[in-house]
Each structure stands twice: as structure tokens, then as C-alpha cells.
Design a protein around this motif. Sequence first.
Motif, PDB file in Angstrom:
ATOM      1  N   LEU B 109       0.821  -1.216   0.000  1.00 55.42           N
ATOM      2  CA  LEU B 109       0.000   0.000   0.000  1.00 55.42           C
ATOM      3  C   LEU B 109       0.852   1.262   0.000  1.00 55.42           C
ATOM      4  CD1 LEU B 109      -2.891  -0.414   2.579  1.00 55.42           C
ATOM      5  CD2 LEU B 109      -3.056  -0.163   0.120  1.00 55.42           C
ATOM      6  N   ALA B 110       2.040   1.149   0.590  1.00 56.79           N
ATOM      7  CA  ALA B 110       2.865   2.341   0.760  1.00 56.79           C
ATOM      8  C   ALA B 110       3.579   2.750  -0.520  1.00 56.79           C
ATOM      9  CB  ALA B 110       3.890   2.104   1.862  1.00 56.79           C
ATOM     10  N   VAL B 111       3.517   1.909  -1.534  1.00 54.61           N
ATOM     11  CA  VAL B 111       4.270   2.204  -2.751  1.00 54.61           C
ATOM     12  C   VAL B 111       3.320   2.619  -3.878  1.00 54.61           C
ATOM     13  CG1 VAL B 111       6.120   1.381  -4.234  1.00 54.61           C
ATOM     14  CG2 VAL B 111       5.730   0.282  -2.053  1.00 54.61           C
ATOM     15  N   PRO B 112       3.439   3.866  -4.350  1.00 59.12           N
ATOM     16  CA  PRO B 112       2.588   4.292  -5.455  1.00 59.12           C
ATOM     17  C   PRO B 112       2.825   3.431  -6.706  1.00 59.12           C
ATOM     18  CG  PRO B 112       3.779   6.159  -4.524  1.00 59.12           C
ATOM     19  CD  PRO B 112       4.336   4.927  -3.892  1.00 59.12           C
ATOM     20  N   THR B 113       1.764   3.185  -7.469  1.00 56.82           N
ATOM     21  CA  THR B 113       1.883   2.325  -8.647  1.00 56.82           C
ATOM     22  C   THR B 113       2.933   2.844  -9.632  1.00 56.82           C
ATOM     23  OG1 THR B 113      -0.002   3.517  -9.538  1.00 56.82           O
ATOM     24  CG2 THR B 113      -0.431   1.344  -8.647  1.00 56.82           C
ATOM     25  N   TYR B 114       3.016   4.181  -9.768  1.00 60.90           N
ATOM     26  CA  TYR B 114       3.968   4.691 -10.758  1.00 60.90           C
ATOM     27  C   TYR B 114       5.411   4.396 -10.351  1.00 60.90           C
ATOM     28  CZ  TYR B 114       3.362   8.764  -7.604  1.00 60.90           C
ATOM     29  OH  TYR B 114       3.223   9.587  -6.515  1.00 60.90           O
ATOM     30  N   ILE B 115       5.642   4.334  -9.030  1.00 61.87           N
ATOM     31  CA  ILE B 115       7.000   4.020  -8.589  1.00 61.87           C
ATOM     32  C   ILE B 115       7.326   2.544  -8.822  1.00 61.87           C
ATOM     33  CG2 ILE B 115       8.516   3.871  -6.579  1.00 61.87           C
ATOM     34  CD1 ILE B 115       7.293   6.365  -5.506  1.00 61.87           C
ATOM     35  N   LEU B 480     -19.608   5.548  17.791  1.00 59.46           N
ATOM     36  CA  LEU B 480     -18.276   6.139  17.851  1.00 59.46           C
ATOM     37  C   LEU B 480     -17.309   5.254  18.645  1.00 59.46           C
ATOM     38  CD1 LEU B 480     -16.614   8.528  16.920  1.00 59.46           C
ATOM     39  CD2 LEU B 480     -17.196   9.704  19.028  1.00 59.46           C
ATOM     40  N   PRO B 481     -17.672   4.882  19.907  1.00 60.56           N
ATOM     41  CA  PRO B 481     -16.716   4.042  20.643  1.00 60.56           C
ATOM     42  C   PRO B 481     -16.461   2.689  19.976  1.00 60.56           C
ATOM     43  CG  PRO B 481     -18.658   4.553  21.996  1.00 60.56           C
ATOM     44  CD  PRO B 481     -18.831   5.281  20.721  1.00 60.56           C
ATOM     45  N   LEU B 482     -17.498   2.126  19.369  1.00 64.81           N
ATOM     46  CA  LEU B 482     -17.334   0.783  18.797  1.00 64.81           C
ATOM     47  C   LEU B 482     -16.570   0.781  17.479  1.00 64.81           C
ATOM     48  CD1 LEU B 482     -20.669  -1.098  19.510  1.00 64.81           C
ATOM     49  CD2 LEU B 482     -18.423  -1.475  20.518  1.00 64.81           C
ATOM     50  N   SER B 483     -16.549   1.925  16.803  1.00 63.75           N
ATOM     51  CA  SER B 483     -15.904   1.867  15.487  1.00 63.75           C
ATOM     52  C   SER B 483     -14.580   2.603  15.452  1.00 63.75           C
ATOM     53  CB  SER B 483     -16.842   2.408  14.411  1.00 63.75           C
ATOM     54  OG  SER B 483     -17.274   3.682  14.758  1.00 63.75           O
ATOM     55  N   LYS B 484     -14.019   2.888  16.626  1.00 64.95           N
ATOM     56  CA  LYS B 484     -12.727   3.587  16.641  1.00 64.95           C
ATOM     57  C   LYS B 484     -11.655   2.874  15.809  1.00 64.95           C
ATOM     58  CE  LYS B 484     -12.756   6.746  20.470  1.00 64.95           C
ATOM     59  NZ  LYS B 484     -12.921   6.730  21.908  1.00 64.95           N
ATOM     60  N   PRO B 485     -11.497   1.560  15.977  1.00 66.97           N
ATOM     61  CA  PRO B 485     -10.452   0.902  15.165  1.00 66.97           C
ATOM     62  C   PRO B 485     -10.708   1.054  13.668  1.00 66.97           C
ATOM     63  CG  PRO B 485     -11.328  -0.585  16.830  1.00 66.97           C
ATOM     64  CD  PRO B 485     -12.190   0.616  16.850  1.00 66.97           C
ATOM     65  N   THR B 486     -11.973   0.945  13.280  1.00 62.28           N
ATOM     66  CA  THR B 486     -12.312   1.116  11.864  1.00 62.28           C
ATOM     67  C   THR B 486     -11.931   2.506  11.390  1.00 62.28           C
ATOM     68  OG1 THR B 486     -14.257  -0.153  12.415  1.00 62.28           O
ATOM     69  CG2 THR B 486     -14.163   0.755  10.201  1.00 62.28           C
ATOM     70  N   LEU B 487     -12.200   3.488  12.251  1.00 62.95           N
ATOM     71  CA  LEU B 487     -11.904   4.864  11.867  1.00 62.95           C
ATOM     72  C   LEU B 487     -10.402   5.056  11.684  1.00 62.95           C
ATOM     73  CD1 LEU B 487     -14.287   7.020  14.085  1.00 62.95           C
ATOM     74  CD2 LEU B 487     -14.408   6.526  11.639  1.00 62.95           C
ATOM     75  N   VAL B 488      -9.642   4.512  12.596  1.00 63.63           N
ATOM     76  CA  VAL B 488      -8.188   4.643  12.479  1.00 63.63           C
ATOM     77  C   VAL B 488      -7.712   3.962  11.194  1.00 63.63           C
ATOM     78  CG1 VAL B 488      -5.978   4.103  13.535  1.00 63.63           C
ATOM     79  CG2 VAL B 488      -7.902   4.772  14.962  1.00 63.63           C
ATOM     80  N   ALA B 489      -8.246   2.768  10.939  1.00 65.22           N
ATOM     81  CA  ALA B 489      -7.848   2.039   9.730  1.00 65.22           C
ATOM     82  C   ALA B 489      -8.187   2.842   8.472  1.00 65.22           C
ATOM     83  CB  ALA B 489      -8.534   0.679   9.693  1.00 65.22           C
ATOM     84  N   ALA B 490      -9.427   3.353   8.449  1.00 68.45           N
ATOM     85  CA  ALA B 490      -9.844   4.138   7.283  1.00 68.45           C
ATOM     86  C   ALA B 490      -8.959   5.363   7.135  1.00 68.45           C
ATOM     87  CB  ALA B 490     -11.304   4.562   7.435  1.00 68.45           C
ATOM     88  N   GLY B 491      -8.658   6.005   8.274  1.00 73.43           N
ATOM     89  CA  GLY B 491      -7.837   7.199   8.249  1.00 73.43           C
ATOM     90  C   GLY B 491      -6.467   6.930   7.657  1.00 73.43           C
ATOM     91  N   LEU B 492      -5.880   5.817   8.052  1.00 76.75           N
ATOM     92  CA  LEU B 492      -4.548   5.497   7.555  1.00 76.75           C
ATOM     93  C   LEU B 492      -4.563   5.220   6.061  1.00 76.75           C
ATOM     94  CD1 LEU B 492      -3.434   3.339  10.561  1.00 76.75           C
ATOM     95  CD2 LEU B 492      -2.527   5.559   9.917  1.00 76.75           C
ATOM     96  N   VAL B 542       7.403   7.284   4.579  1.00 74.31           N
ATOM     97  CA  VAL B 542       6.295   7.952   5.274  1.00 74.31           C
ATOM     98  C   VAL B 542       5.035   7.096   5.180  1.00 74.31           C
ATOM     99  CG1 VAL B 542       4.865  10.020   5.360  1.00 74.31           C
ATOM    100  CG2 VAL B 542       7.284  10.230   4.878  1.00 74.31           C
ATOM    101  N   GLY B 543       4.890   6.375   4.060  1.00 76.45           N
ATOM    102  CA  GLY B 543       3.713   5.537   3.876  1.00 76.45           C
ATOM    103  C   GLY B 543       3.747   4.247   4.679  1.00 76.45           C
ATOM    104  N   VAL B 544       4.965   3.773   4.982  1.00 74.71           N
ATOM    105  CA  VAL B 544       5.074   2.501   5.704  1.00 74.71           C
ATOM    106  C   VAL B 544       4.608   2.640   7.147  1.00 74.71           C
ATOM    107  CG1 VAL B 544       6.777   0.947   6.726  1.00 74.71           C
ATOM    108  CG2 VAL B 544       6.804   1.367   4.287  1.00 74.71           C
TER     109      VAL B 544
END
Lengths: 341, 558
Positions: B109-115, B480-492, B542-544
Motif C-alpha cells: 500500500l505504501a508504494v505508489p503504482t507509478y514508482i 463512535l466508541p465501537l468503530s474507533k479501530p475502523t476509523l483509524v484504519a480508514a484514516g490510515l 512515510v507511507g510505511v
Amino acid sequence: MKTISALRLALLGSVFALANGAGAMAAELNIYTTREPGLIQPLLDAFTASSGVKVNTVFLKDGLAERVASEGESSVADILMTVDVGNLADLAEKGLTQPVKSDALKAAVPENLRDPADNWFALSMRARVLYAAKGIDLASFNYENLADPKWKGKICIRSGQHPYNTALFADYIAHHGAEATEAWLAAVKGNLARKAGGGDRDVAKDILGGICDIGIANSYYVGLMRSGKGGEEQVAWGNAIKVILPTFEDGGTQVNISGAAIAKHAPNKDEAVKLLEYLVSDGAQKLYAEANYEYPVKAGAAIDPIIASFGELKVDPVQMTEIVKHRKQASELAEKVGFDN
Amino acid sequence: MPHVDLRSSSKLKAARYRSGRPWLLASAFIAALVATPVLALVWQALEGSSGLWPHLLAYVLPQALMQTGMLLVGVGVLVTLLGTSTAWLVTAYDFHGRRLLEWALLLPLAVPTYIVAYAYLDLLHPIGWIQGAIRAAFGYASPRDFRLPDIRSMAGCIVLLGFVLYPYVYLTTRAMFLTQAANLVEVSRTLGSGKGRVFWRVALPLARPAIAVGVSLALMEALNDIGASEFLGVKTLTVSIYTTWVTRSDLPGAAQIALAMLTLVVALVTMERWARRRQRYWSSAQRSRSFTPHRLGTATGLTAFALGLLPVFIGFVAPASYLVVEAWKRFRFAGLSSRLFSETLNTVILSATATLAILLFGVVIAYAARSLPGRITAALQRISTVGYAMPGTVLAIGILVPVAALDRMIDRIALEWLGASTGLLLIGSGAALGYAYVARFLAIAVGSVEAGFSRIPRSFDHAARSLGQNVTGIFQHIHLPLSKPTLVAAGLLVFVDCMKELPATLLLRPLNFETLATHLYGEAARGTYEEASVAALAIVLVGVLPVIVLARIGRWKS
């Protein structure tokens, strides 16, 4: 919602310097360019040192015209720079530029390399040349020869839709008409060793890799490769080829330009004109051409020895404005023969 | 105890919609934000003539559709295979190195396709060291005597994109296996189903929505990709859009093709949903038991580990090692560019700010759709994800037009009232760029948050409602409390995507503002690739970090 947006703006605003031409303290100048600023930075620094005018750049890829157009009269752009005559002419056609009355510019830039209405001026030239494997026995070459069946499976070239190739094909139309160009394109397509694509430097790399024997690419890449500016490997690519300046059977070598125009709503027009005049001065022309191994537009300005070694450049006499006219048709013909497929 | 059906009570329903109104309005606002650039493009498209279409239909579209179709099918099949099998491998089996694989599988995920495309072009070129080693081993003197087939082909493009984009499927599917599937898999095991059967008959059908989400994310990335397909000589629809716009300066024509493509994408997504229309998935309120993975013997375990490592190696280790070597060469040659630090800072701050906004918007859209189910919220949700299906540059143009118009208006008003020009406030401050990220990547946040919410049993909502909580209250206390991990994952996920974003960033950034991706592009355009390799490595590094964090929170239990 509102507070969030406000917060975001505040955050962003505190991080980024506002690109704001308002209430200019010291004299400043803004350049929107599709040309990598790194190439002209030394020149801009020299200009700042001599004139005290600070130069800001924004390097864009595509969409220069769209950005300037939509910024309208609020645009802070003073100078628009591009690396293809088509893009320059586009800006003028869309009414995003203004004519410049400058004797210095007119004297320095030959007539066929500037807009008849003074909207744009070439600052440097590059030629579309032939890269050939060292072992190939060739003394001269015509663009028409690319269609010769003896090159079947031996030619490498970048996408037929790239502006550098579009300009070459447009020049072919100017010489031979659309029908002959279509036949020529189809034959060249049949001669390709690999799909049209990649960059011009890949032509040299692929010749070294034995994928093809000859290819068409820009002149300055040879300088970039052989000089070692692109690293040691590229020196090997550059040395694997010899360079021939091809010509049209009834003409010369096809050149494209890098150039500039003054934006229609330029807030700092006087400084902008000064910078353009500086860029066509003898010293700047030499630096400008050397920075990227290009041909200067001003007669008599020095050329880098690597580029001089190709022999004397005989520029094709077809007017730049003529090439611009055939651009769209050239692109469509390339699609029609499936040049990139 | 008398049975009260909460859902059919009209009074309660009305009360619910009253308390949900702010959510609905906010949703509508966000959907309008995303729809604006698309509408701007429609307007652009109408400016043009239809004169372009005969030529397109005759010479361009058949080929472009073919190529695009092949690419999407190929990448779709490959990411499904890779993503699902690796997700099942690290969930259902236990072996040495499983913990490592769990997070390492996300690294591409951390590596852009063009690279990635660029790295492999160089690695696999006839004069590259791989083919050089092969020639040396077999005694060939020159690449003219022996060459491997060229990677610049449809097959090459499919393989590369597949190995870089499979983590989208891995991520979504694994979450499903870990939570949803666990109970049912346990049940089928007790009922005597064999391992293979459990996978095919229980786990896979259950994971289908998750796979669909992951695959559509991966396919949108593939469709949007311009760098890799350009490098590898694949002429997709996106490339045709570029040609029409850039080479022929026909923006209206490009907008027309882009809209046609968008229609196609929407049709595909709708079809997939329609195919699943009869399937219903419910979460039960029972605590999901975590999966008890099947312990493998040493030999089998080693094989499993090696198999799991293969996609990590192809999608991350090889290109990243290449970048390290190249960057090191450059570092010794020229030292570090001083711009790199400020560019990294720019990239991180810009991406982080945009990510926060995108998450917030994503939550609003997904929660409105959940708590006020109906046609309106469903439509708003669909509209808010439409930006992801457009090529980045085209979308950026769609943003540029209205934003610049607004900028001009602000400028005029300021001149009128304050006697001072504000210049271009929104473009100059980078707000336009943030907007572009929101429009492009909101789909990822909405999709992930929606998937996260779907794991929260409806009975929780009902219980909270019967205890007198309104829509907002339920969100605060339950979702909100139950989906915190999901939110962090989505955020990343969103953060990494923002960081890699190139076309919109190039078009909409302020003067003198560079990110790592634009720096990389500038260097690559000049052909000073080694200088670019340093910026590329910085992007990957930075992506890793977020990817590793992403993996750490992956084991979510309700």
C-alpha cells in the motif's frame, strides 16, 4: 461543519505561505511553468541578483491553460512557460496572453520562432533527432526513411500522442499532406520493435538493451545522458548510440521550442518583460541552452560541445505557426493508424 | 412482556428523523461538495461539440475499452486471488512468521503504482542486473543474443498492479474473516465440515461484500492510474482522456469521455450490488469469538509462510530495495536535497489535514445512511463516492473551475468592500487542494466506515433508542466508541492515498509549494531519476509507518 472548514483554512493558511500578489512589498514575479523550474533556477537566481526582483514559480504538468483561464483577472501569473510550441500557441488562442512590444525580444528571436502577433517567444530549441546503435552504418537520414521496410522490428519511439511526436507528425503533414502522412505513420507503426511508449531516454536504453537499432528522440537528452547529470548508468546509454540530425527530403531538421508568454492579467508586466529580455540576452542564452543542452534561439550564442558534435543544425523552414495548425490532425492520424496500440 | 415493534411506530419514526436532521443536512452538504466537480465537468462537456465522437468510436474507444476491460478483469481476478487467499492464510492457520505476515502483507500500500512500474522497468530491462545475471549464467555475451519478454505489455501491467493493489482486498476481507466469519466457521467445523469446504461454503460467501469493497477500491486505483499504464504502454480510457485533453487541447471532449467512463463505473458497481440484492447479512449481538486458527506442522508452515511472503516480496520488498540502492547511490553522489525536509513536512501536514476532514465527512455520510435508512441517504452516500471513479486530473479540472470562480468572487468583494485584493484565497492557501483530496478519497472513508458500522448489531441501536437516546446520542454512545479501530484504519488508508496523490496535487497547488510526489514527478520529468529515487523512498517510508499502525489495530474484537 462551518467551524471545521474555518479551522481547516486557518490550519492550511498558517502552514502555507499565501500565494498572494496583493500589496506587493518588494517587486515580485510569478511564473507558471510546465518546464521543470530546476532547469531555469540558476537563471532566475541570476536575474534576482541583478534586478532585485524575487521570482516565484509553480510547476504544472497539464492544465496550465485551464488554471490561468479559471483564475481570470485575479490570476497572479505574470509569465507562462511551456516546452512545446503547441501549448504556447494554445495559450494565445485561448486569449490568456498579451502581445509584448519589445525590440530586444524581436531582435533576438528569429521570426519563425515567435508569434506573428507577438504573443509568445521561443527561448530555446530542441531537435527531433535519430538515435542509432553504434554498429549501424548510416551517414545521413530522412524522416521519410522511417517507413522503409528494412527497419522492420528495429525502431523505438515514445507515444505518438506525446507533443514532441505530434509536432513532428504535424511537420510531416506540412511537407507531404495528410494522406501521405497517414501511410507513413502506418508504415512506421509496422516497423516498431516495441510498443510506442516510455520516454525519449528509453530509446537509447533500449538500443543498448538490443531491443531496437534506431529511434527518434530529442537532441538534449543525449547531453543529459552523456554528461553524467543523470547518473552513471545513463552515461552508458548515451554512449551506446550515435546521433544523426535527420532532415525532411525537401527540408531540414524538425525542431520544437521552449518558450514563454506574458499572461493577459499579469500584475507585474514590466518585471515580466524585463525577465524575458534577460532570457534572450547573450549570457542568458548561453546558460539557458547549456542548462538543458538545447539550441539557443539567438544566433551566435554558444552551444554545448556534446550537442555541437552532432553536426550543423539545419532548421526545417516550415513556420512554427504552420506546425501548430496541423497538430490536431496529426494526433488523430496517429490514433487512426493505431500508432500506440 | 408486551412486544413493541419500534420500527413501525410512526411517532417514534418522526422523532427519529427530527433528531437526525442535522445529520441529513450535513450529508447533503458533503454530497453536494463531491457532486460539484462532476457537475462542473458536465457543464464543460456540454460546451463541446459531439464532433469528436465519430473519430473516437471508429479508432479510439474500441481499443481503449478492450484494454481497459482486460486490465480491470485481470487486476480484479489477481487482487481477489491474492487478497482473499492471504487473508484466509493468516486468519485460519497458525504457523511460524504468521504475525509478521499479518502486517507485512499490507506493505505494498505504501508504494505508489507509478514508482513500482518504474522500479520494475529498470530491474527487468535487458541491461538491468536480473537479465544481466541470467545472461552471465548461460554465457550470452549481449542482450542481442538473449532477452526475456518485455514487461511493457498488458500482462506486465496486470501483474504489477495486482501485486501492488491486493492489500485493499486483503484488508477488507481479513476484517470480515476475523469478526463475522468466526462464529459460523466454528459452527461448521463442529458440524464436521472439512477445512476446504468451510472456506468455500462458509467463509468466502460471507466475505463477499468485503471482497467487493476491496476489489472496487483496487479497480478504481487501477482505472485512475496514469503513471504505470503510461510507462507500460497500456492504452486505457484514462490515457485517451489525457490525449484528447492535452494533445488536442479539447477539454470538453475529455470531459465527455470522462463522464462516459464514470457512467460505466457506476453501472458496474450497481450491477455488483444488484447481484447481491437477495443476500442479507446480520451481525448478532453475541460477542464474536475470535477465530481459533489451525496450527500447521513445521514443513507445511514453512511453505505457507513462503507463499504468504511472495506478494510482499513482489509488491514491496523488491521495489523498495531498488529504491534504497538507487537513493544511496544518489546520496553519495549529491548528498540530500535540502528541499526534502520541507517537502516531507508539506506532504504530511497536507495529507493529515485532508484525512481528518475526509474521515469526519465519511462518518457523517455513513452514519446518516445507517440511522436514517431510506432512498435519500442511500443516494447521498452513492453521490459522495463518485469522485473516486474519475481520473485525478479530470476531477481536479472539475474542482478548479468552481473554486477559481469562487476565488474571483471573493477577490472582487474584497476589492469592493475592503479596498484590498485577496488574490486567490482558496487556491493560494491550498484549500482547493484539500478539497480535491476530499472529493477523490471520500469513497474510501465512506466504504470503510460503512463496513465498520455494519458489524455493529442493529439491536444495539434499538436498545439505545428504547432507552431514550436520539440519533446523535446513539452515535456518541454506541457507534463512535465501537468503530474507533475502523476509523483509524480508514484514516490510515486515506492518509497514504493522499500522500501518493499526484495529478490533482500538480494542478491545484499554490505557488512555491511542493510535496514529495510533485518533487518526484519534477525530477522524473527532467530524467534525473536518482534524485527522484530519494523522494520516492521518502514517500514509501512515510507511507510505511501508517501501514504498520494499520496492521497493529487490525485485530479488532467487538
